[in-house]
Design a protein around this motif. Structure first.
Motif, PDB file in Angstrom:
ATOM      1  N   PRO A 191      31.397  16.823  11.763  1.00 18.12           N
ATOM      2  CA  PRO A 191      32.796  16.472  11.520  1.00 18.12           C
ATOM      3  C   PRO A 191      33.166  15.137  12.158  1.00 18.12           C
ATOM      4  O   PRO A 191      32.683  14.792  13.242  1.00 18.12           O
ATOM      5  N   LEU A 192      33.971  14.370  11.449  1.00 19.02           N
ATOM      6  CA  LEU A 192      34.527  13.081  11.842  1.00 19.02           C
ATOM      7  C   LEU A 192      33.552  11.920  11.721  1.00 19.02           C
ATOM      8  O   LEU A 192      33.911  10.848  11.226  1.00 19.02           O
ATOM      9  N   THR A 193      32.299  12.073  12.161  1.00 18.73           N
ATOM     10  CA  THR A 193      31.360  10.952  12.100  1.00 18.73           C
ATOM     11  C   THR A 193      30.655  10.859  10.749  1.00 18.73           C
ATOM     12  O   THR A 193      30.346   9.750  10.287  1.00 18.73           O
ATOM     13  N   GLU A 194      30.371  11.993  10.114  1.00 20.31           N
ATOM     14  CA  GLU A 194      29.672  11.991   8.829  1.00 20.31           C
ATOM     15  C   GLU A 194      30.502  12.584   7.699  1.00 20.31           C
ATOM     16  O   GLU A 194      30.280  12.272   6.530  1.00 20.31           O
ATOM     17  N   MET A 195      31.444  13.423   8.048  1.00 20.04           N
ATOM     18  CA  MET A 195      32.291  14.037   7.021  1.00 20.04           C
ATOM     19  C   MET A 195      33.587  14.519   7.668  1.00 20.04           C
ATOM     20  O   MET A 195      33.680  14.697   8.888  1.00 20.04           O
ATOM     21  N   SER A 212      38.902   9.552   8.951  1.00 18.95           N
ATOM     22  CA  SER A 212      38.650  10.477  10.055  1.00 18.95           C
ATOM     23  C   SER A 212      39.878  10.630  10.942  1.00 18.95           C
ATOM     24  O   SER A 212      40.184  11.731  11.420  1.00 18.95           O
ATOM     25  N   GLY A 213      40.616   9.538  11.155  1.00 16.11           N
ATOM     26  CA  GLY A 213      41.817   9.617  11.977  1.00 16.11           C
ATOM     27  C   GLY A 213      42.926  10.415  11.329  1.00 16.11           C
ATOM     28  O   GLY A 213      43.630  11.189  11.985  1.00 16.11           O
ATOM     29  N   SER A 214      43.072  10.258  10.010  1.00 17.24           N
ATOM     30  CA  SER A 214      44.153  10.938   9.306  1.00 17.24           C
ATOM     31  C   SER A 214      43.945  12.438   9.243  1.00 17.24           C
ATOM     32  O   SER A 214      44.903  13.218   9.284  1.00 17.24           O
ATOM     33  N   TRP A 215      42.689  12.876   9.146  1.00 14.59           N
ATOM     34  CA  TRP A 215      42.425  14.303   8.943  1.00 14.59           C
ATOM     35  C   TRP A 215      41.966  15.022  10.204  1.00 14.59           C
ATOM     36  O   TRP A 215      41.608  16.200  10.156  1.00 14.59           O
ATOM     37  N   SER A 216      42.000  14.330  11.337  1.00 11.15           N
ATOM     38  CA  SER A 216      41.594  14.972  12.588  1.00 11.15           C
ATOM     39  C   SER A 216      42.776  15.583  13.329  1.00 11.15           C
ATOM     40  O   SER A 216      42.596  16.257  14.340  1.00 11.15           O
TER      41      SER A 216
END
Length: 548
Positions: free
Chosen positions: A154-158, A263-267
């Motif tokens: 999560p976040l780094t690859e998807m 990644s920022g928007s969906w974290s």
């Protein structure tokens, strides 16, 4: 409505982030001018400007005083709305409470009327917007094949999330199918899902559309993104096709922003409008993967991603199974609440049942306890304290007019734009003034802060009759309209005017409302931290949508 000359001048000189929404969304996709044609036409117009346009317009002393008063008004409101006390104005927080009460107090002080009738039949400043907040925790996404097993982090690859308002959602060995751009567009003779049953499968999709990919101005809308190119459409279409899940392959150029924005928007916690069916009609999992990750997945499938992308550009593209399956689990913490749109009204003189609507989103990103450094407040001074302040400043000018306009003026400060245009979407479904009585819409999303400019950038050129009025007003200031620099980034679809434009066109998500895009305003926070694209133009903008 007849708008006084000075107000038109003020509107261009100060309130520069304006979006036409309901005056007719222009020609259908097949009839749209390409951005290249628009650019050529505008270049010719610019070259033909006479010497009179090179001089600054002269203001009377009274007009200068009025401009200065409006500027002072803007500074005052921005200072309050972007203060640390308001905590970044996130919906369903203390910041919302402070913000909506401040706006209601300001509208009341100006002499406007509450624009809503509450459930008890009493006048109210607040339109309740029921929302669901979800904090989503994702496991790694497991991609498996005969000789391949990779867990995407999560976040780094998807990133993986869901629109389903349930405690959990998952993919369990769902077959991956490459569907090109994931578009069904009959008017373009295009169907990436032709003869395909997506039951039990997950769509793997390219971002943007074939017009951008080919730069062929006769295909879709050429370089300018259509709504078919937006990530929101791709997830919606995958759901209509009966897919289990949908995964978009990220490309910085095609998306218009880097992976860090995704990644920022969906974290962080996600907010959506409360739905009776809890969005059961959406796919179970919506996701993005990085470009490098996608290359590795395609290699595991015995395919070259670049070659497959070339094939996807062509009409008659056939989807293909990757021979791989995906599994991922999402655990969701849900919280329901009511956010609020703030609605104020100035009744018209002769046709009060008809209205001009002015909108601006009051929300920003709030407080992020995981942000680096000591400053964790995302103040949103530009995005969108400036636009909200502009709404109040225009309301003050309207209330001060010696003679009321014929039609009513409705000022709506909407919530949850940053979460997907939710407040304006709710308003469009529950308008204070029926949409067939709403003559035009003007949206303020991040006003210009770089000083006077000669050109007025029009985003989504050709989609609003307001452009003709804008051009006349600009000419009186010795200015001219110009096309946006990056129509491929799809900014036209990324602010609150679009919620209304879709209704104006009677468009479904499968028949996009318009085919041009816009320049983006950045999401400014203290110390210049941002999860939004940075500004792409330093010039005055007539229609500035925002958002991921």
């Amino acid at each position: 409505m007849r708008i006084p000359t000075l107000w038109r001048r003020l509107g261009l000189a100060v309130a520069v982030a304006v979006s036409g929404a309901l005056t007719a969304c222009g020609k259908e996709a097949a009839e749209q001018k390409s951005s290249a044609d628009t650019a050529v036409q505008t270049e010719q117009q610019v070259q033909n400007k006479d010497a009179a346009n090179s001089t600054e317009p002269r203001l009377s002393e009274a007009e200068k005083a009025q401009v200065e008063a409006m500027a002072a008004d803007l500074h005052k409101h921005i200072e309050v709305l972007a203060s640390d006390e308001f905590e970044g104005r996130a919906p369903a927080t203390k910041g919302e409470e402070l913000t909506v009460n401040y706006l209601a107090e300001q509208f009341e002080a100006l002499g406007l009327e509450p624009g809503v009738v509450d459930t008890d039949g009493e006048p109210s400043w607040f339109q309740q917007v029921p929302v669901v907040e979800m904090q989503i925790e994702s496991t790694p996404m497991d991609i498996k094949g005969e000789d391949f097993d990779k867990k995407l982090q999560p976040l780094t690859e998807m990133v993986a999330f869901t629109q389903r308002q349930t405690d959990s959602s998952a993919l369990d060995n769902s077959e991956l199918v490459f569907v090109g751009y994931g578009i069904v567009a009959p008017e373009n003779d295009w169907n990436d899902y032709a003869d395909l049953d997506m039951t039990g499968k997950t769509a793997v999709i390219l971002v943007n559309d074939p017009g951008y990919a080919t730069q062929d101005k006769t295909l879709f809308n050429g370089n300018a993104m259509t709504y078919y190119g937006r990530w929101s459409y791709k997830f919606e279409e995958a759901a209509r096709q009966g897919a289990d899940g949908a995964i978009i392959i990220h490309e910085t150029g095609a998306a218009g922003y880097p992976w860090e924005v995704v990644s920022g928007s969906w974290s962080v916690a996600q907010i959506s409008l409360a739905a009776e069916d809890k969005n059961a009609d959406r796919v179970a999992v919506e996701a993005w993967v990085t470009g490098d990750t996608a290359k590795e997945i395609f290699e595991a499938a015995g395919l070259d991603l670049a070659a497959e992308m070339e094939t996807a550009k062509t009409r008659g593209f056939k989807p293909k199974s990757l021979g791989l399956n995906a599994s991922v689990e999402l655990n969701n913490k849900l919280r329901t609440s009511d956010s609020r749109n703030v609605v104020a009204k100035l009744p018209g003189k002769t046709q009060p049942d008809e209205a001009i609507i002015y909108t601006a989103h009051w929300d920003h990103l709030g407080v992020n306890e995981n942000a680096e450094g000591e400053d964790q407040i995302f103040n949103g001074a530009v995005d969108n304290a400036t636009g909200t302040a502009g709404l109040l400043a225009m309301a003050r000018q309207a209330a001060a007019m010696k003679e009321r306009p014929d039609r009513s003026l409705v000022f709506v400060a909407v919530t949850a734009e940053e979460s997907g245009l939710l407040g304006s979407k709710y308003y469009a479904e529950h308008p204070v003034v029926p949409l067939d009585k709403t003559v035009a819409g003007i949206n303020f999303d991040a006003m210009g802060v770089l000083g006077p400019m000669r050109d007025v950038i029009v985003v989504g050129y050709g989609n609003s009759e307001l452009e003709k009025l804008l051009e006349k007003a600009a000419e009186k200031q010795g200015r001219y309209l110009a096309p946006e620099d990056h129509p491929e980034r799809g900014y036209f679809y990324r602010s609150d005017h679009f919620s209304l434009a879709k209704k104006a066109c009677r468009c479904s998500t499968s028949t996009p409302a318009a085919t041009a895009s816009s320049t983006a305003a950045s999401g400014h926070r203290k110390r210049a931290r941002s999860t939004r694209p940075t500004p792409t133009t330093s010039r005055t903008t007539s229609m500035i949508p925002n958002g991921t």
